[in-house]
Design a protein around this motif. Structure first.
Motif, PDB file in Angstrom:
ATOM      1  N   PHE A   1       0.999  -1.577   0.128  1.00  0.00           N
ATOM      2  CA  PHE A   1      -0.212   0.271  -0.391  1.00  0.00           C
ATOM      3  C   PHE A   1       0.972   0.887   0.018  1.00  0.00           C
ATOM      4  O   PHE A   1       0.173   2.459  -0.430  1.00  0.00           O
ATOM      5  CB  PHE A   1      -0.998   0.074   1.402  1.00  0.00           C
ATOM      6  CG  PHE A   1      -1.910  -1.486   1.161  1.00  0.00           C
ATOM      7  CD1 PHE A   1      -2.191  -1.217  -0.300  1.00  0.00           C
ATOM      8  CD2 PHE A   1      -2.721  -1.129   2.450  1.00  0.00           C
ATOM      9  CE1 PHE A   1      -3.567  -3.173  -0.093  1.00  0.00           C
ATOM     10  CE2 PHE A   1      -3.369  -2.399   2.127  1.00  0.00           C
ATOM     11  CZ  PHE A   1      -4.239  -3.130   1.061  1.00  0.00           C
ATOM     12  N   GLY A   2       2.342   1.356   0.097  1.00  0.00           N
ATOM     13  CA  GLY A   2       3.242   2.157   0.740  1.00  0.00           C
ATOM     14  C   GLY A   2       2.316   3.391   1.613  1.00  0.00           C
ATOM     15  O   GLY A   2       1.509   3.305   2.747  1.00  0.00           O
ATOM     16  N   GLN A   3       1.937   4.535   1.000  1.00  0.00           N
ATOM     17  CA  GLN A   3       1.401   5.233   2.402  1.00  0.00           C
ATOM     18  C   GLN A   3      -0.693   5.244   1.672  1.00  0.00           C
ATOM     19  O   GLN A   3      -0.860   6.198   2.561  1.00  0.00           O
ATOM     20  CB  GLN A   3       1.159   6.981   1.298  1.00  0.00           C
ATOM     21  CG  GLN A   3       2.829   7.420   1.961  1.00  0.00           C
ATOM     22  CD  GLN A   3       3.267   7.278   2.715  1.00  0.00           C
ATOM     23  OE1 GLN A   3       2.382   7.901   3.910  1.00  0.00           O
ATOM     24  NE2 GLN A   3       4.404   6.458   3.698  1.00  0.00           N
ATOM     25  N   ASP A   4      -0.988   4.307   0.757  1.00  0.00           N
ATOM     26  CA  ASP A   4      -2.042   4.477   0.885  1.00  0.00           C
ATOM     27  C   ASP A   4      -3.135   3.223   2.097  1.00  0.00           C
ATOM     28  O   ASP A   4      -1.982   2.564   2.738  1.00  0.00           O
ATOM     29  CB  ASP A   4      -2.731   3.766  -0.436  1.00  0.00           C
ATOM     30  CG  ASP A   4      -2.181   4.916  -1.463  1.00  0.00           C
ATOM     31  OD1 ASP A   4      -2.848   5.458  -1.402  1.00  0.00           O
ATOM     32  OD2 ASP A   4      -1.957   4.105  -2.895  1.00  0.00           O
ATOM     33  N   VAL A   5      -4.231   3.155   2.369  1.00  0.00           N
ATOM     34  CA  VAL A   5      -4.856   1.934   3.263  1.00  0.00           C
ATOM     35  C   VAL A   5      -6.166   1.371   2.175  1.00  0.00           C
ATOM     36  O   VAL A   5      -6.598   2.028   1.732  1.00  0.00           O
ATOM     37  CB  VAL A   5      -5.643   2.894   5.007  1.00  0.00           C
ATOM     38  CG1 VAL A   5      -4.297   3.521   5.463  1.00  0.00           C
ATOM     39  CG2 VAL A   5      -6.803   3.825   3.644  1.00  0.00           C
ATOM     40  N   LEU A   6      -6.712   0.795   2.636  1.00  0.00           N
ATOM     41  CA  LEU A   6      -8.455  -0.420   2.635  1.00  0.00           C
ATOM     42  C   LEU A   6      -9.089  -0.197   3.756  1.00  0.00           C
ATOM     43  O   LEU A   6      -9.148  -0.179   4.046  1.00  0.00           O
ATOM     44  CB  LEU A   6      -7.480  -1.630   1.507  1.00  0.00           C
ATOM     45  CG  LEU A   6      -8.646  -2.035   0.786  1.00  0.00           C
ATOM     46  CD1 LEU A   6      -9.242  -1.372   0.155  1.00  0.00           C
ATOM     47  CD2 LEU A   6      -8.014  -3.654   0.904  1.00  0.00           C
ATOM     48  N   GLU A   7      -9.776   0.990   3.034  1.00  0.00           N
ATOM     49  CA  GLU A   7     -11.190   1.112   4.544  1.00  0.00           C
ATOM     50  C   GLU A   7     -11.783  -0.170   4.224  1.00  0.00           C
ATOM     51  O   GLU A   7     -11.974  -0.750   2.944  1.00  0.00           O
ATOM     52  CB  GLU A   7     -11.606   2.116   3.694  1.00  0.00           C
ATOM     53  CG  GLU A   7     -10.914   3.628   3.626  1.00  0.00           C
ATOM     54  CD  GLU A   7     -10.480   3.927   5.604  1.00  0.00           C
ATOM     55  OE1 GLU A   7     -10.998   3.029   5.986  1.00  0.00           O
ATOM     56  OE2 GLU A   7      -9.486   4.866   5.632  1.00  0.00           O
ATOM     57  N   PRO A   8     -12.946  -0.321   5.381  1.00  0.00           N
ATOM     58  CA  PRO A   8     -13.783  -1.386   5.485  1.00  0.00           C
ATOM     59  C   PRO A   8     -14.254  -1.475   4.191  1.00  0.00           C
ATOM     60  O   PRO A   8     -15.117  -0.129   3.857  1.00  0.00           O
ATOM     61  CB  PRO A   8     -14.335  -1.092   6.461  1.00  0.00           C
ATOM     62  CG  PRO A   8     -13.458  -0.123   7.055  1.00  0.00           C
ATOM     63  CD  PRO A   8     -12.773   0.562   6.474  1.00  0.00           C
ATOM     64  N   GLY A   9     -14.712  -2.217   3.261  1.00  0.00           N
ATOM     65  CA  GLY A   9     -15.737  -2.123   2.366  1.00  0.00           C
ATOM     66  C   GLY A   9     -15.104  -2.072   0.689  1.00  0.00           C
ATOM     67  O   GLY A   9     -15.960  -2.278   0.158  1.00  0.00           O
ATOM     68  N   GLN A  10     -13.811  -1.969   0.996  1.00  0.00           N
ATOM     69  CA  GLN A  10     -13.228  -1.109  -0.094  1.00  0.00           C
ATOM     70  C   GLN A  10     -12.118  -2.076  -1.020  1.00  0.00           C
ATOM     71  O   GLN A  10     -12.439  -3.387  -0.437  1.00  0.00           O
ATOM     72  CB  GLN A  10     -12.632  -0.322  -0.074  1.00  0.00           C
ATOM     73  CG  GLN A  10     -13.215   1.220   0.307  1.00  0.00           C
ATOM     74  CD  GLN A  10     -12.012   2.551   0.221  1.00  0.00           C
ATOM     75  OE1 GLN A  10     -10.877   2.063   0.260  1.00  0.00           O
ATOM     76  NE2 GLN A  10     -12.514   3.799   0.123  1.00  0.00           N
ATOM     77  N   SER A  11     -12.235  -2.119  -2.135  1.00  0.00           N
ATOM     78  CA  SER A  11     -11.305  -3.326  -2.836  1.00  0.00           C
ATOM     79  C   SER A  11     -10.577  -2.650  -3.935  1.00  0.00           C
ATOM     80  O   SER A  11     -10.563  -1.182  -4.099  1.00  0.00           O
ATOM     81  CB  SER A  11     -11.916  -4.552  -3.154  1.00  0.00           C
ATOM     82  OG  SER A  11     -12.545  -3.341  -4.744  1.00  0.00           O
ATOM     83  N   ILE A  12      -9.510  -3.177  -4.346  1.00  0.00           N
ATOM     84  CA  ILE A  12      -7.923  -2.541  -4.747  1.00  0.00           C
ATOM     85  C   ILE A  12      -7.750  -3.121  -5.568  1.00  0.00           C
ATOM     86  O   ILE A  12      -7.258  -4.996  -5.338  1.00  0.00           O
ATOM     87  CB  ILE A  12      -7.322  -1.523  -3.579  1.00  0.00           C
ATOM     88  CG1 ILE A  12      -5.875  -1.206  -4.453  1.00  0.00           C
ATOM     89  CG2 ILE A  12      -6.389  -2.829  -2.819  1.00  0.00           C
ATOM     90  CD1 ILE A  12      -5.439  -0.462  -3.816  1.00  0.00           C
ATOM     91  N   LYS A  13      -7.365  -2.949  -6.593  1.00  0.00           N
ATOM     92  CA  LYS A  13      -6.499  -4.117  -7.644  1.00  0.00           C
ATOM     93  C   LYS A  13      -5.307  -4.230  -7.590  1.00  0.00           C
ATOM     94  O   LYS A  13      -4.100  -3.029  -7.322  1.00  0.00           O
ATOM     95  CB  LYS A  13      -6.430  -3.660  -8.914  1.00  0.00           C
ATOM     96  CG  LYS A  13      -5.933  -4.664 -10.255  1.00  0.00           C
ATOM     97  CD  LYS A  13      -6.442  -4.035 -11.643  1.00  0.00           C
ATOM     98  CE  LYS A  13      -5.796  -4.872 -12.247  1.00  0.00           C
ATOM     99  NZ  LYS A  13      -5.916  -4.504 -14.400  1.00  0.00           N
TER     100      LYS A  13
END
Length: 112
Positions: free
Chosen positions: A57-69
């Motif tokens: 993720f680096g500086q990013d986060v993954l919030e509840p309910g979200q998705s990321i490629k």
């Protein structure tokens, strides 16, 4: 002049083939956060490797309910990866680890 043109063409074809080969080994999947907590750090490493790679993720986060490629472009032809999920400090969830064959999965969902 024709020999030079043929040599240059052969070099270009060789470079193009090596570039497409590198892309063929990229591992792409979708990571889904099905927890009620923010996923702050996500680490992967091929199974059998003793150290974790850098935080995806680096500086990013993954919030509840979200998705990321996620793209793992490490040049390896490996499918089985260890994964480590770390949540924010105020979360009631502990750090979680799992091992999966990511080539067989188009997505991975982290649950509580």
């Amino acid at each position: 002049m024709t020999k030079k043109l043929v040599s240059v063409a052969a070099i270009i074809v060789g470079i193009a083939a090596s570039v497409s080969h590198a892309h063929a080994e990229d591992l792409v999947f979708t990571l889904k956060n099905a927890t009620s907590s923010t996923l702050e750090r996500f680490y992967t490493s091929p199974s059998g490797v003793d150290d974790w790679e850098d935080d995806v993720f680096g500086q990013d986060v993954l919030e509840p309910g979200q998705s990321i490629k996620i793209t793992i472009a490490d040049g390896r032809s490996v499918c089985k990866y260890d994964m480590r999920f770390e949540f924010t400090e105020d979360s009631n969830l502990d750090t979680t680890e799992d091992t999966q064959d990511l080539c067989k999965m188009g997505s991975y969902t982290i649950h509580e």
